[in-house]
Design a protein around this motif. Structure first.
Motif, PDB file in Angstrom:
ATOM      1  N   ASP A  52     -13.647   0.834  -0.054  1.00  0.00           N
ATOM      2  CA  ASP A  52     -12.214   0.545  -0.016  1.00  0.00           C
ATOM      3  C   ASP A  52     -11.854  -0.560  -1.004  1.00  0.00           C
ATOM      4  OD1 ASP A  52     -11.787   2.461   1.870  1.00  0.00           O
ATOM      5  OD2 ASP A  52     -11.675   1.095   3.577  1.00  0.00           O
ATOM      6  N   ALA A  53     -12.688  -1.603  -1.068  1.00  0.00           N
ATOM      7  CA  ALA A  53     -12.402  -2.707  -1.986  1.00  0.00           C
ATOM      8  C   ALA A  53     -12.467  -2.237  -3.440  1.00  0.00           C
ATOM      9  CB  ALA A  53     -13.382  -3.849  -1.747  1.00  0.00           C
ATOM     10  N   GLU A  54     -13.518  -1.463  -3.779  1.00  0.00           N
ATOM     11  CA  GLU A  54     -13.636  -0.954  -5.150  1.00  0.00           C
ATOM     12  C   GLU A  54     -12.511   0.019  -5.481  1.00  0.00           C
ATOM     13  OE1 GLU A  54     -17.497   0.741  -5.455  1.00  0.00           O
ATOM     14  OE2 GLU A  54     -18.545  -1.193  -5.476  1.00  0.00           O
ATOM     15  N   THR A  55     -12.135   0.858  -4.490  1.00  0.00           N
ATOM     16  CA  THR A  55     -11.046   1.816  -4.718  1.00  0.00           C
ATOM     17  C   THR A  55      -9.730   1.097  -4.947  1.00  0.00           C
ATOM     18  OG1 THR A  55     -12.171   3.424  -3.303  1.00  0.00           O
ATOM     19  CG2 THR A  55      -9.853   3.812  -3.763  1.00  0.00           C
ATOM     20  N   ARG A  56      -9.497   0.035  -4.189  1.00  0.00           N
ATOM     21  CA  ARG A  56      -8.259  -0.745  -4.389  1.00  0.00           C
ATOM     22  C   ARG A  56      -8.206  -1.309  -5.798  1.00  0.00           C
ATOM     23  NH1 ARG A  56      -9.622  -2.429   0.922  1.00  0.00           N
ATOM     24  NH2 ARG A  56      -8.103  -1.728   2.484  1.00  0.00           N
ATOM     25  N   ASP A  57      -9.328  -1.868  -6.254  1.00  0.00           N
ATOM     26  CA  ASP A  57      -9.349  -2.454  -7.598  1.00  0.00           C
ATOM     27  C   ASP A  57      -9.129  -1.380  -8.667  1.00  0.00           C
ATOM     28  OD1 ASP A  57      -9.826  -4.898  -6.450  1.00  0.00           O
ATOM     29  OD2 ASP A  57     -12.002  -4.808  -6.721  1.00  0.00           O
ATOM     30  N   LEU A  58      -9.832  -0.245  -8.537  1.00  0.00           N
ATOM     31  CA  LEU A  58      -9.689   0.819  -9.523  1.00  0.00           C
ATOM     32  C   LEU A  58      -8.283   1.406  -9.512  1.00  0.00           C
ATOM     33  CD1 LEU A  58     -13.101   2.692  -9.058  1.00  0.00           C
ATOM     34  CD2 LEU A  58     -12.423   1.258 -10.989  1.00  0.00           C
ATOM     35  N   LEU A  59      -7.754   1.627  -8.309  1.00  0.00           N
ATOM     36  CA  LEU A  59      -6.412   2.206  -8.204  1.00  0.00           C
ATOM     37  C   LEU A  59      -5.363   1.248  -8.743  1.00  0.00           C
ATOM     38  CD1 LEU A  59      -4.675   4.546  -7.291  1.00  0.00           C
ATOM     39  CD2 LEU A  59      -4.654   3.594  -4.979  1.00  0.00           C
ATOM     40  N   GLN A  60      -5.519  -0.036  -8.457  1.00  0.00           N
ATOM     41  CA  GLN A  60      -4.554  -1.007  -8.958  1.00  0.00           C
ATOM     42  C   GLN A  60      -4.615  -1.095 -10.472  1.00  0.00           C
ATOM     43  OE1 GLN A  60      -2.285  -2.920  -6.914  1.00  0.00           O
ATOM     44  NE2 GLN A  60      -1.422  -3.068  -8.981  1.00  0.00           N
ATOM     45  N   GLY A  61      -5.835  -1.082 -11.024  1.00  0.00           N
ATOM     46  CA  GLY A  61      -5.961  -1.121 -12.470  1.00  0.00           C
ATOM     47  C   GLY A  61      -5.375   0.114 -13.136  1.00  0.00           C
ATOM     48  N   THR A  62      -5.644   1.291 -12.554  1.00  0.00           N
ATOM     49  CA  THR A  62      -5.081   2.532 -13.097  1.00  0.00           C
ATOM     50  C   THR A  62      -3.565   2.533 -12.992  1.00  0.00           C
ATOM     51  OG1 THR A  62      -7.075   3.748 -12.477  1.00  0.00           O
ATOM     52  CG2 THR A  62      -5.104   5.040 -12.915  1.00  0.00           C
ATOM     53  N   PHE A  63      -3.049   2.094 -11.852  1.00  0.00           N
ATOM     54  CA  PHE A  63      -1.598   2.048 -11.658  1.00  0.00           C
ATOM     55  C   PHE A  63      -0.950   1.120 -12.684  1.00  0.00           C
ATOM     56  CE2 PHE A  63       2.111  -0.021  -9.781  1.00  0.00           C
ATOM     57  CZ  PHE A  63       2.892   1.072  -9.445  1.00  0.00           C
ATOM     58  N   ASP A  64      -1.540  -0.039 -12.918  1.00  0.00           N
ATOM     59  CA  ASP A  64      -0.967  -0.989 -13.875  1.00  0.00           C
ATOM     60  C   ASP A  64      -0.961  -0.402 -15.289  1.00  0.00           C
ATOM     61  OD1 ASP A  64      -0.598  -2.778 -11.820  1.00  0.00           O
ATOM     62  OD2 ASP A  64      -2.460  -3.884 -12.203  1.00  0.00           O
ATOM     63  N   GLN A  65      -2.044   0.297 -15.671  1.00  0.00           N
ATOM     64  CA  GLN A  65      -2.093   0.889 -17.006  1.00  0.00           C
ATOM     65  C   GLN A  65      -1.044   1.988 -17.164  1.00  0.00           C
ATOM     66  OE1 GLN A  65      -6.045   1.754 -18.750  1.00  0.00           O
ATOM     67  NE2 GLN A  65      -6.928   0.779 -16.947  1.00  0.00           N
ATOM     68  N   VAL A  66      -0.959   2.883 -16.177  1.00  0.00           N
ATOM     69  CA  VAL A  66       0.035   3.962 -16.244  1.00  0.00           C
ATOM     70  C   VAL A  66       1.441   3.384 -16.252  1.00  0.00           C
ATOM     71  CG1 VAL A  66       0.989   5.955 -15.036  1.00  0.00           C
ATOM     72  CG2 VAL A  66      -1.485   5.661 -15.180  1.00  0.00           C
ATOM     73  N   ASN A  67       1.667   2.367 -15.433  1.00  0.00           N
ATOM     74  CA  ASN A  67       2.989   1.744 -15.374  1.00  0.00           C
ATOM     75  C   ASN A  67       3.347   1.112 -16.719  1.00  0.00           C
ATOM     76  OD1 ASN A  67       5.390   1.012 -14.196  1.00  0.00           O
ATOM     77  ND2 ASN A  67       4.543  -0.724 -13.066  1.00  0.00           N
ATOM     78  N   GLY A  68       2.365   0.487 -17.369  1.00  0.00           N
ATOM     79  CA  GLY A  68       2.624  -0.097 -18.681  1.00  0.00           C
ATOM     80  C   GLY A  68       2.955   0.966 -19.724  1.00  0.00           C
ATOM     81  N   HIS A  69       2.178   2.064 -19.750  1.00  0.00           N
ATOM     82  CA  HIS A  69       2.467   3.153 -20.694  1.00  0.00           C
ATOM     83  C   HIS A  69       3.836   3.774 -20.398  1.00  0.00           C
ATOM     84  CE1 HIS A  69      -1.399   2.761 -22.417  1.00  0.00           C
ATOM     85  NE2 HIS A  69      -2.088   3.339 -21.443  1.00  0.00           N
ATOM     86  N   PHE A  70       4.133   3.961 -19.120  1.00  0.00           N
ATOM     87  CA  PHE A  70       5.404   4.565 -18.731  1.00  0.00           C
ATOM     88  C   PHE A  70       6.576   3.685 -19.177  1.00  0.00           C
ATOM     89  CE2 PHE A  70       8.535   5.430 -15.160  1.00  0.00           C
ATOM     90  CZ  PHE A  70       8.971   6.628 -15.681  1.00  0.00           C
ATOM     91  N   GLY A  71       6.412   2.369 -18.985  1.00  0.00           N
ATOM     92  CA  GLY A  71       7.480   1.447 -19.383  1.00  0.00           C
ATOM     93  C   GLY A  71       7.712   1.411 -20.880  1.00  0.00           C
ATOM     94  N   ARG A  72       6.667   1.725 -21.679  1.00  0.00           N
ATOM     95  CA  ARG A  72       6.831   1.739 -23.141  1.00  0.00           C
ATOM     96  C   ARG A  72       7.305   3.091 -23.660  1.00  0.00           C
ATOM     97  NH1 ARG A  72       2.197  -1.490 -22.542  1.00  0.00           N
ATOM     98  NH2 ARG A  72       0.816   0.308 -22.715  1.00  0.00           N
ATOM     99  N   LEU A  73       6.844   4.171 -23.049  1.00  0.00           N
ATOM    100  CA  LEU A  73       7.211   5.504 -23.538  1.00  0.00           C
ATOM    101  C   LEU A  73       8.642   5.881 -23.164  1.00  0.00           C
ATOM    102  CD1 LEU A  73       3.933   7.508 -22.788  1.00  0.00           C
ATOM    103  CD2 LEU A  73       4.746   6.665 -24.982  1.00  0.00           C
ATOM    104  N   PHE A  74       9.101   5.430 -22.010  1.00  0.00           N
ATOM    105  CA  PHE A  74      10.451   5.783 -21.567  1.00  0.00           C
ATOM    106  C   PHE A  74      11.517   5.354 -22.590  1.00  0.00           C
ATOM    107  CE2 PHE A  74      14.382   5.062 -19.258  1.00  0.00           C
ATOM    108  CZ  PHE A  74      14.519   6.212 -18.498  1.00  0.00           C
ATOM    109  N   PRO A  75      11.524   4.109 -23.059  1.00  0.00           N
ATOM    110  CA  PRO A  75      12.537   3.743 -24.068  1.00  0.00           C
ATOM    111  C   PRO A  75      12.395   4.528 -25.365  1.00  0.00           C
ATOM    112  CG  PRO A  75      11.558   1.785 -23.068  1.00  0.00           C
ATOM    113  CD  PRO A  75      10.722   2.946 -22.653  1.00  0.00           C
ATOM    114  N   GLU A  76      11.162   4.931 -25.722  1.00  0.00           N
ATOM    115  CA  GLU A  76      10.992   5.719 -26.943  1.00  0.00           C
ATOM    116  C   GLU A  76      11.645   7.091 -26.804  1.00  0.00           C
ATOM    117  OE1 GLU A  76       7.082   5.975 -28.544  1.00  0.00           O
ATOM    118  OE2 GLU A  76       6.527   3.941 -27.938  1.00  0.00           O
ATOM    119  N   LEU A  77      11.519   7.695 -25.626  1.00  0.00           N
ATOM    120  CA  LEU A  77      12.099   9.019 -25.423  1.00  0.00           C
ATOM    121  C   LEU A  77      13.608   8.962 -25.211  1.00  0.00           C
ATOM    122  CD1 LEU A  77       9.411  10.683 -23.113  1.00  0.00           C
ATOM    123  CD2 LEU A  77       9.965  11.307 -25.461  1.00  0.00           C
ATOM    124  N   PHE A  78      14.108   7.875 -24.635  1.00  0.00           N
ATOM    125  CA  PHE A  78      15.536   7.766 -24.348  1.00  0.00           C
ATOM    126  C   PHE A  78      16.289   6.943 -25.382  1.00  0.00           C
ATOM    127  CE2 PHE A  78      14.317   9.260 -20.176  1.00  0.00           C
ATOM    128  CZ  PHE A  78      15.445   9.900 -19.710  1.00  0.00           C
TER     129      PHE A  78
END
Length: 216
Positions: A52-78
């Motif tokens: 559970d601890a490792e999954t939380r860390d991996l999921l949080q890291g993945t979520f942060d990366q996707v969120n960062g890409h999403f926040g940058r790509l959205f203004p490019e498309l719009f």
């Protein structure tokens, strides 16, 4: 009195000592089994806590990366605006994900207030954000540009060209702007009634052929 008390005890079980020894052995065996089970339960509990601890860390890291890409790509498309992903719970393993998207000039409180084209472009931004995290060799899209207007289609095509360096895009489209971006076109024609035929066009070869024809 003593005789009366002895008689009240009833017949003496001569095998009582043997039964006591057998019961003690049985108890020792059951105690050992119980200890093994308790140790196994503790081992499983520790393993679950570690996973559970490792999954939380991996999921949080993945979520942060996707969120960062999403926040940058959205203004490019719009061409502007703001978008982010938000966890809807305190426990990341059980939490949901909410998409916050605000195109330029809009102050919408929920994504449901966006138009069909804006929703499609937001979904594309999220899909491309996932591809940035772990690019796949192929991406198949079916009529994703149908609800987009010309300006949004051009930005979508620019994003596909940019991401095609690592991913080969295969898409079904009837949009002329999107078709102009393709390097290879595959269509279906029906020259004879009821007979379909596949037509392939290499855009680079077609351009060279047209240039040679015009030069001649």
């Amino acid at each position: 009195r003593l005789n009366t008390e002895i008689q009240s005890l009833g017949p003496v079980n001569m095998a009582a000592l043997d039964e006591l020894a057998s019961s003690r052995e049985r108890k020792q065996f059951l105690d050992a089994q119980s200890a093994d089970l308790n140790e196994a339960m503790q081992t499983l509990t520790d393993a679950i806590a570690k996973i559970d601890a490792e999954t939380r860390d991996l999921l949080q890291g993945t979520f942060d990366q996707v969120n960062g890409h999403f926040g940058r790509l959205f203004p490019e498309l719009f061409g502007g605006g703001h978008a982010e992903l938000v966890m809807t719970g305190e426990e990341i393993l059980d939490a949901g994900v909410q998409v916050i998207a605000q195109p330029p000039g809009k102050k919408n409180s929920t994504i449901h207030l966006l138009s069909g084209g804006e929703k499609a472009l937001t979904a594309l931004a999220l899909v491309f954000a996932l591809f940035r995290l772990n690019p796949a060799p192929f991406c198949l899209m079916d009529e994703v540009d149908a609800p987009l207007d010309d300006s949004n289609t051009e930005r979508f095509c620019a994003m596909v060209k940019k991401m095609s360096e690592k991913t080969q895009f295969l898409y079904v489209s009837h949009n002329k702007i999107t078709m102009e971006m393709a390097q290879q076109l595959i269509g279906v024609t029906m020259q004879e009634s009821g007979v379909s035929r596949i037509v392939e066009v290499d855009m680079d070869a077609a351009v060279q052929m047209m240039s040679a024809y015009q030069a001649a």
